[in-house]
Motif scaffolding. Structure first.
Motif, short mmCIF file in Angstrom:
data_model
loop_
_atom_site.label_atom_id
_atom_site.label_comp_id
_atom_site.label_asym_id
_atom_site.label_seq_id
_atom_site.Cartn_x
_atom_site.Cartn_y
_atom_site.Cartn_z
N ARG A 237 0.86 -1.19 0.00
CA ARG A 237 0.00 0.00 0.00
C ARG A 237 0.89 1.23 0.00
O ARG A 237 2.10 1.14 0.22
CB ARG A 237 -0.98 -0.01 1.17
CG ARG A 237 -0.35 0.06 2.52
CD ARG A 237 -1.46 0.08 3.57
NE ARG A 237 -0.94 0.67 4.78
CZ ARG A 237 -1.12 0.16 5.97
NH1 ARG A 237 -1.82 -0.92 6.12
NH2 ARG A 237 -0.61 0.76 7.02
N ALA A 238 0.30 2.38 -0.22
CA ALA A 238 1.08 3.61 -0.45
C ALA A 238 2.00 3.97 0.71
O ALA A 238 3.06 4.53 0.49
CB ALA A 238 0.13 4.77 -0.74
N SER A 239 1.65 3.65 1.93
CA SER A 239 2.44 4.07 3.08
C SER A 239 3.30 2.97 3.70
O SER A 239 3.85 3.15 4.78
CB SER A 239 1.52 4.65 4.16
OG SER A 239 0.62 3.64 4.60
N LEU A 240 3.43 1.82 3.03
CA LEU A 240 4.10 0.67 3.65
C LEU A 240 5.03 -0.02 2.66
O LEU A 240 4.67 -0.29 1.52
CB LEU A 240 3.05 -0.34 4.13
CG LEU A 240 3.56 -1.63 4.77
CD1 LEU A 240 4.28 -1.34 6.08
CD2 LEU A 240 2.40 -2.59 4.98
N TRP A 241 6.27 -0.31 3.13
CA TRP A 241 7.23 -1.15 2.40
C TRP A 241 7.53 -2.37 3.26
O TRP A 241 7.73 -2.25 4.47
CB TRP A 241 8.55 -0.41 2.17
CG TRP A 241 8.55 0.49 0.98
CD1 TRP A 241 8.39 1.85 0.99
CD2 TRP A 241 8.74 0.12 -0.38
NE1 TRP A 241 8.46 2.34 -0.28
CE2 TRP A 241 8.68 1.31 -1.14
CE3 TRP A 241 8.95 -1.09 -1.03
CZ2 TRP A 241 8.82 1.30 -2.52
CZ3 TRP A 241 9.10 -1.08 -2.41
CH2 TRP A 241 9.04 0.10 -3.14
N SER B 77 10.31 -3.69 7.69
CA SER B 77 9.21 -2.91 7.13
C SER B 77 9.43 -1.44 7.46
O SER B 77 10.08 -1.11 8.44
CB SER B 77 7.86 -3.38 7.66
OG SER B 77 7.76 -3.11 9.04
N SER B 78 8.88 -0.58 6.61
CA SER B 78 8.88 0.86 6.85
C SER B 78 7.47 1.36 6.64
O SER B 78 6.85 1.10 5.60
CB SER B 78 9.82 1.58 5.88
OG SER B 78 11.15 1.19 6.10
N LEU B 79 6.95 2.05 7.63
CA LEU B 79 5.60 2.59 7.59
C LEU B 79 5.67 4.09 7.72
O LEU B 79 6.20 4.61 8.71
CB LEU B 79 4.75 2.01 8.72
CG LEU B 79 3.33 2.57 8.87
CD1 LEU B 79 2.48 2.24 7.65
CD2 LEU B 79 2.70 2.04 10.14
N LYS B 80 5.19 4.80 6.72
CA LYS B 80 5.16 6.26 6.79
C LYS B 80 3.94 6.66 7.62
O LYS B 80 2.80 6.35 7.27
CB LYS B 80 5.09 6.88 5.41
CG LYS B 80 5.15 8.38 5.45
CD LYS B 80 5.23 8.97 4.07
CE LYS B 80 5.30 10.48 4.17
NZ LYS B 80 5.35 11.08 2.84
N ILE B 81 4.20 7.36 8.72
CA ILE B 81 3.15 7.78 9.64
C ILE B 81 2.65 9.17 9.28
O ILE B 81 1.46 9.46 9.35
CB ILE B 81 3.65 7.72 11.09
CG1 ILE B 81 4.04 6.27 11.43
CG2 ILE B 81 2.61 8.25 12.05
CD1 ILE B 81 4.80 6.11 12.71
N ALA B 82 3.56 10.07 8.91
CA ALA B 82 3.25 11.44 8.53
C ALA B 82 4.36 11.93 7.60
O ALA B 82 5.33 11.22 7.35
CB ALA B 82 3.14 12.33 9.77
#
Length: 173
Positions: free
Chosen positions: A73-77, A104-109
């Protein structure tokens, strides 16, 4: 250290270095090269291969890594990485160190990302090791658009937590 980077259909990176150890009396020099190539495999997948050669004072290390990354998804690698390194110490004892990393990398903001890393490693010196850690990545001067970069030659053998495929700026919220 000198390096080169090319960003095109294939991202290519190479660097070389030379070190002098001040405390060493005999053969105080060491040096090496590393290189990598990364390529997108469609819109949501990437693959990367890296190689390393480091020789001189302290011994020799030769090896490489392979890595795949998926953006569900757009905010998750999500990433998987395998690392194998042949080591010859100055006493001429040889061993192989290896590790497998899931991260994993999750963009929070715009300026905050969360990186989670699970690492399992094995070699002749340390036997089996594992670790899990999380990093809250806050870029106070701007967006969280810089990857977490730790070069393999800067890590202990068998431990390489860098979640470097996929930057936080590629993960719009």
């Amino acid at each position: 250290r000198i390096g080169y980077q090319y960003d095109g259909p294939f991202a290519v990176r190479a660097s070389g270095w030379l070190r002098r150890y001040l405390e060493a009396e005999d053969s105080p020099m060491a040096g090496g090269v590393d290189a990598g190539i990364e390529h997108p495999l469609g819109d949501r997948w990437r693959a990367r291969v890296d190689g390393l050669w480091d020789d001189g004072y302290g011994g020799r290390r030769i090896g490489g890594t392979t890595e795949v990354a998926w953006q569900p998804r757009a905010s998750l690698w999500l990433r998987g990485r395998v690392f194998v390194l042949g080591v010859r110490r100055e006493d001429r004892s040889d061993f192989v160190t290896s590790s497998a990393v899931v991260s994993s990398s999750l963009k929070i903001a715009d300026s905050v990302a969360l990186h989670v890393v699970i690492d399992a490693a094995r070699d002749e010196v340390h036997d089996f090791q594992s670790r899990v850690f999380a990093i809250v990545d806050r870029h106070l001067a701007g967006r969280a658009d810089e990857p977490v970069l730790v070069e393999p030659h800067e890590m202990a053998p068998g431990i390489d937590p860098k979640p470097h495929l996929g930057r936080a700026d590629e993960l719009p919220v």
